[in-house]
Write a protein that holds these residues in place. Sequence first.
Motif, PDB file in Angstrom:
ATOM      1  N   GLU A 228      -0.768   0.436  -3.713  1.00  0.00           N
ATOM      2  CA  GLU A 228      -1.437   0.438  -2.419  1.00  0.00           C
ATOM      3  C   GLU A 228      -2.251  -0.818  -2.220  1.00  0.00           C
ATOM      4  O   GLU A 228      -2.325  -1.360  -1.117  1.00  0.00           O
ATOM      5  CB  GLU A 228      -2.367   1.647  -2.292  1.00  0.00           C
ATOM      6  N   SER A 229      -2.896  -1.302  -3.284  1.00  0.00           N
ATOM      7  CA  SER A 229      -3.787  -2.431  -3.058  1.00  0.00           C
ATOM      8  C   SER A 229      -3.005  -3.717  -2.849  1.00  0.00           C
ATOM      9  O   SER A 229      -3.579  -4.700  -2.418  1.00  0.00           O
ATOM     10  CB  SER A 229      -4.810  -2.566  -4.181  1.00  0.00           C
ATOM     11  N   SER A 230      -1.696  -3.708  -3.098  1.00  0.00           N
ATOM     12  CA  SER A 230      -0.937  -4.909  -2.745  1.00  0.00           C
ATOM     13  C   SER A 230      -0.781  -5.033  -1.231  1.00  0.00           C
ATOM     14  O   SER A 230      -0.501  -6.117  -0.724  1.00  0.00           O
ATOM     15  CB  SER A 230       0.439  -4.866  -3.399  1.00  0.00           C
ATOM     16  N   LEU A 231      -0.958  -3.923  -0.520  1.00  0.00           N
ATOM     17  CA  LEU A 231      -0.754  -3.969   0.932  1.00  0.00           C
ATOM     18  C   LEU A 231      -1.806  -4.800   1.632  1.00  0.00           C
ATOM     19  O   LEU A 231      -1.512  -5.510   2.589  1.00  0.00           O
ATOM     20  CB  LEU A 231      -0.835  -2.555   1.512  1.00  0.00           C
ATOM     21  N   VAL A 232      -3.050  -4.660   1.175  1.00  0.00           N
ATOM     22  CA  VAL A 232      -4.136  -5.263   1.937  1.00  0.00           C
ATOM     23  C   VAL A 232      -4.034  -6.777   1.967  1.00  0.00           C
ATOM     24  O   VAL A 232      -4.039  -7.381   3.038  1.00  0.00           O
ATOM     25  CB  VAL A 232      -5.493  -4.786   1.393  1.00  0.00           C
TER      26      VAL A 232
END
Lengths: 572, 507
Positions: B144-148
């Motif tokens: 998920e944190s790759s999305l930001v």
Amino acid sequence: MIPVLSLIFLTPIAGAVLILLLKPERRAEARMIAAACTLASLLLSAFVYAGYAGDMGAINAALNPEPPAPREGPSPEEIFRMPLEERLALPEAEPAEDAPEDPTPGFCEECFRYEERADWINAGPIRIGYHVGVDGLSAPMLLLTGLASFCGVLISWKVEDRVREFMAFFLLLTAGVYGVFMALDAFLLFFCYEMTIFPMYILIRAWGWKETRQYASMKLTLYIFAGSVVALVGVLAMVFLGGKAAGVYSFDLFDMARVSAEGAYDGRIVAGVPAVTLAKFVFPFVFLGFGVLAGIFPFHNWSPDGHVAAPTAVSMMHAGVLMKIGAYSAFRIAITLLPEGARAHLPWIVLLALINVLYGALIALRQRDLKYVIGFSSVSHMGLVIMGWATMNVTGLTGAGLQMFSHGVMTALFFACVGVIYDRTHTRDIPSMGGLLRPLPLTALAFLIGGLASMGMPGLSGFMAEIPILIGMWNADHALLAGEWAVRGHYALAAIAAGLGIVITAAYIFRAVQAVFLGDGPTEDIPPSSSLDRFALIVLALTLIALGIFPQIMAPLIESAVTPAARLLGGF
Amino acid sequence: MFGLLSGLIFLPLLGAAVVLLVPRDQVKWARGAAMAFALAAFGLAGALWVAFQDPAFCDPDAHFCFVERHAWYPAIGASFALGVDGLSVTMVLLAGLLVPLAILISWEIAERAHAFLALMLILEAAVMGAFVALDLLIFFLFWESSLVPMGLIIGVWGGKKARPAAIKFMLFTMGGSLGMFAAIQVIGAALGTFDIPALLNAWPAWEGAGGSGTYLGVDVGLIKNLTFLAFGTAFAVKLPVWPLHIWLPDAHTEAPTSGSMLLAGILLKMGGYGFLRLVLPLFPEQSADSAGLMGALGVVGIIMGALAALGQRDLKRLVAYSSVSHMGFVLLGIAAAALARSQVAVTAAIDGEILEMFAHGLSSPAMFLLVGAIYHRAGTRNMDELGGLWEAAPILSGLMILAAFGSLGLPGTGGFVAELLVLRGIWSVFVWEAVLGAVGTIFLSGYVLKALYGTLFGEVQPGEKNLEISAREIAAVLPLIVMLILTGVLPNWILPVLNRAVMILLQ
């Protein structure tokens, strides 16, 4: 032995008195005193937190006492592996002595630290006292109060209207909040609970947003006051009706927990109706009475109006910490002392919490006023706290405690950002803003971090709080009893539906970020944020990140504090 | 102790912090620092690649190597567990290679350069973390944190319509992983652990609470089907599988060149990686049951992606649609593996599938880079307005032809070996899909030739200035093309590692 907790509680009060002794025009001094007092309390809270966290080994040992020494002779497994002849040759095993049934109270009394106790009324069976202490749930809450109050003072540095009075009332409010979180006496808890309402009313009424402050301050006060009176009546019923059976009319929470463990609250109150016990009858009043301040649906209505009308620091304090008082007291008194009532009622209260989560998020999506967006997001997130309480198992209760802290910091950060923006643009109308990334880059970053935490982005504190709550929901399989009918599995469905709330949260956060910080808007004459503002924003944002990456700095404390209650409730 | 794998995650994060601490006006230093950290991470990835093949460091029979476990969140049974197999090290190597090249190609970004470079490094850390995570929750965290960072790179540094594209990207991928989030909760709640190696055995064998065949009053089979669907959807959105691909062309078109490179080169691969690491081992029965559907979607993706690419006038959009087509081959390989894990012939399909991810991770960034170079100078990506680059910019054209051939899967490039292996592997299980997939490669060559013709040949457009590619851009694209040809000519430098992953996967 230094009375650390009393110092935390009394420092803001002393500061308030000192400020009121100043001449009205000594604004700088008033600000400095307020900052110094809140900082001192913050540092002491951090000291208490660190001390408690450093003592976790002893606390876990107290929580899980050593199992009784094994009997002498071969163990059951060894006996099992023995040849039959040897087994027959063994002496007849004596029946193990049953350990005396020890009623487990809802508090692990050995787990409290920094305790101070002084009798106030000790007349025969009636006991009221000044009894304070911290366990793993109150220590994070003290830290949260310290963070929100100190950052609140920094953010309100620019208040020019009657600074002296503003700061004095703000300090009184802070003291009241500290008091609730350390109180171990129901009377003291109510005293501090009410102590927060009066300064809150004045702060909103006098320094709030001119359009709605009159309406909002009165609405907020009446809601919270009514809720607390209902809860107070419930607690009085517990003390006097339950105490009659036990022969002790004590407001001390430890005594009340013992009375509860002896089953005094499980007595019938209506002759001939066996289902209605004191615990089952009183629980909804106490829980929902406190729940009003936690913003539980359908009693959440005061909260967005109140947050919007309040000045920035008060919004931070209010949404960040005051709502936690409600949730905290609901857990401390209603769930811990009335476990039978909790088992009976929380399975339907979880549905109210679900409405909070979804409805709050949906309404936030529809707002034009940036502060209302944050206000309704608080309603949504507090729903998750109530949901965590309603799971009645260790995982979910731990998540609720973490969510209280996480939401407190996150929402304080949000309101601080909105305050910084409003002070410069003089508008909170989302469509008329835009492009604020350029003049206020750090505020934009802070808002984004808060927003990501709010939508449960992994790596930030919101996720670390939401995932235990949701796992707790999956593990909670309490039936919803309605007359003849028993509904099972609604916890799992609620967990799925709460997941939808996360999507809606993402949508309103993206919408706000996009409209306010990106896009086009008049940004030429917007001054940059002050260094005090920036410092406050950085402190709050870093807290969110730290807890998101290292949940272990807080989770074990909360886990130790909720374990006794979870044992009473039968969920592990 | 923290080891090599933690280093892969924390080194870029440290780099991001360093970049942000460089004073505002020292852009050169920020670039240099970012580059140094990205190269150091590449060095670590290379060291991992070498050490992985050395029996002294990594037992060839072990499932996962370089395993680290640290207490992280015992309250819910999650630990910070890392480890790699052959699949992971390949992806780590690809990510380590692409990030320095992407930083090199965005050397000229001056607007908020510090933030841009820091986001690149944060993205690298997140991707590395997802590829080496051995704990479901840690995997989700990095996933998920790759999305930001990616969303911000697209939204803030992208083209004119970048913001809607960035939000579309974020909402699609977040929405896709929402079900996975719920499924992870169920798995964690049911089994009390998120440890992937433990779950690989425990979850397929799980029979409900106390072996009762039900959980929360629901049939275990249904729960497994739903969780399979949730995981599959999350990875299908990311891969992307037709028809969930519609976020991709916009995101690619609007992203800055380096963003497109990383999006196509690494982020899409996370979808394929998820299928192989989690979906197939955790849900063997469900995967086998839906293999036919996956194979069909793969073929549809190959053909529809190629046809859509054929219809584009915008070069960047064309390359974006070609990704959909290539990822169809990846899905085809996955479907074959799901259907017939035990057949030896299928190992070729999985080998080919991983190789396709690797080769596409080289050719697609190279294409985006060259299209970006053209756009940078000509100011347009529209094929109607371009032409005659062959004469105006011979080096650029030569590189473009090489990259396009790699994308096309011409013999001698990595793409050829990959597609050959996939088609060979699925021949025994999916005859029609193999035939249609082979036909799809014809369309593939169609759009590549069309793009080449439209830009390189034809009439020279008047008024165009010096279009030749700069030395910096050549330096960025050359490693990709060299690797691509190396993989095509000597595939054995990578295949043994892939094979090890596949053999373990099929056990």
